[in-house]
Design a protein around this motif. Structure first.
Motif, short mmCIF file in Angstrom:
data_model
loop_
_atom_site.label_atom_id
_atom_site.label_comp_id
_atom_site.label_asym_id
_atom_site.label_seq_id
_atom_site.Cartn_x
_atom_site.Cartn_y
_atom_site.Cartn_z
N GLU A 182 0.85 -1.19 0.00
CA GLU A 182 0.00 0.00 0.00
C GLU A 182 0.89 1.24 0.00
N ALA A 183 0.32 2.38 -0.34
CA ALA A 183 1.08 3.62 -0.47
C ALA A 183 1.84 4.00 0.79
N ASP A 184 1.26 3.70 1.97
CA ASP A 184 1.93 4.09 3.21
C ASP A 184 2.63 2.92 3.90
N GLU A 185 2.70 1.79 3.22
CA GLU A 185 3.32 0.60 3.81
C GLU A 185 4.82 0.61 3.58
N ASP A 186 5.57 0.16 4.57
CA ASP A 186 7.02 0.05 4.47
C ASP A 186 7.37 -1.06 3.49
N THR A 187 8.22 -0.76 2.52
CA THR A 187 8.58 -1.75 1.50
C THR A 187 9.69 -2.69 1.95
N GLY A 188 10.39 -2.33 3.02
CA GLY A 188 11.51 -3.15 3.46
C GLY A 188 12.78 -2.89 2.68
N ILE A 189 12.77 -1.84 1.84
CA ILE A 189 13.95 -1.46 1.06
C ILE A 189 14.50 -0.17 1.63
N HIS A 190 15.81 -0.12 1.83
CA HIS A 190 16.48 1.08 2.34
C HIS A 190 17.44 1.60 1.27
N LEU A 207 15.62 13.32 -5.68
CA LEU A 207 16.70 12.57 -5.04
C LEU A 207 16.50 12.54 -3.53
N SER A 208 16.00 13.62 -2.97
CA SER A 208 15.74 13.67 -1.54
C SER A 208 14.65 12.66 -1.14
N VAL A 209 13.62 12.53 -1.95
CA VAL A 209 12.57 11.55 -1.70
C VAL A 209 13.19 10.14 -1.68
N LEU A 210 14.07 9.87 -2.62
CA LEU A 210 14.74 8.56 -2.68
C LEU A 210 15.63 8.38 -1.45
N LYS A 211 16.42 9.39 -1.15
CA LYS A 211 17.37 9.34 -0.03
C LYS A 211 16.67 9.09 1.30
N ASN A 212 15.48 9.64 1.46
CA ASN A 212 14.75 9.52 2.72
C ASN A 212 13.78 8.34 2.74
N ASP A 213 13.98 7.40 1.85
CA ASP A 213 13.17 6.16 1.78
C ASP A 213 11.68 6.44 1.62
N ARG A 214 11.34 7.51 0.91
CA ARG A 214 9.94 7.82 0.66
C ARG A 214 9.52 7.52 -0.77
N ALA A 215 10.46 7.07 -1.60
CA ALA A 215 10.15 6.78 -3.01
C ALA A 215 9.29 5.53 -3.11
N LYS A 216 8.33 5.59 -4.01
CA LYS A 216 7.46 4.43 -4.26
C LYS A 216 7.96 3.63 -5.46
N ALA A 217 8.77 4.28 -6.31
CA ALA A 217 9.29 3.63 -7.51
C ALA A 217 10.52 4.40 -7.98
N ILE A 218 11.32 3.75 -8.82
CA ILE A 218 12.46 4.42 -9.43
C ILE A 218 12.65 3.86 -10.83
N ARG A 219 12.89 4.73 -11.79
CA ARG A 219 13.12 4.29 -13.17
C ARG A 219 14.50 3.62 -13.26
N GLY A 250 23.02 -2.94 -5.79
CA GLY A 250 23.00 -3.53 -4.45
C GLY A 250 23.75 -2.72 -3.40
N ASP A 251 24.60 -1.81 -3.83
CA ASP A 251 25.27 -0.89 -2.90
C ASP A 251 24.33 0.24 -2.51
N LEU A 252 23.43 0.59 -3.43
CA LEU A 252 22.51 1.70 -3.24
C LEU A 252 21.22 1.28 -2.53
N LEU A 253 20.65 0.17 -2.97
CA LEU A 253 19.39 -0.30 -2.42
C LEU A 253 19.60 -1.61 -1.70
N VAL A 254 19.22 -1.66 -0.43
CA VAL A 254 19.40 -2.87 0.38
C VAL A 254 18.11 -3.20 1.11
N ARG A 255 17.95 -4.43 1.49
CA ARG A 255 16.82 -4.82 2.32
C ARG A 255 17.02 -4.28 3.72
N ALA A 256 16.00 -3.62 4.24
CA ALA A 256 16.07 -3.08 5.60
C ALA A 256 16.06 -4.21 6.60
N ALA A 257 16.79 -4.02 7.66
CA ALA A 257 16.88 -5.07 8.69
C ALA A 257 15.63 -5.17 9.50
#
Length: 76
Positions: free
Chosen positions: A5-13, A41-53, A69-76
């Motif tokens: 859902e839009a406000d659900e945590d994706t588990g990606i950092h 970029l700030s939206v991405l940096k702050n883990d608020r992005a819903k998608a990325i091209r 894999g250096d940029l996007l990781v599974r959140a612990a």
């Protein structure tokens, strides 16, 4: 499996902050290098992005000389 859902945590950092610090770059300079607004970029940096091209992801990785894999990781 249903998409998150839009406000659900994706588990990606996004590790953009750490990678910028390691390379001595600012978000503004990265924006200039990749042609993406500082706001987006700030939206991405702050883990608020819903998608990325993929093209944006590739440009960021090229500018930071890193792998996806250096940029996007599974959140612990």
């Amino acid at each position: 499996m249903a998409p998150p859902e839009a406000d659900e945590d994706t588990g990606i950092h996004c590790r953009l902050d750490e990678l910028l610090a390691e390379r001595g770059l600012t978000l503004t300079r990265l924006s200039e290098l990749v042609g993406v607004s500082v706001v987006n970029l700030s939206v991405l940096k702050n883990d608020r992005a819903k998608a990325i091209r993929y093209s944006t992801l590739a440009a960021i990785c090229a500018a930071l000389d890193c792998e996806v894999g250096d940029l996007l990781v599974r959140a612990a």
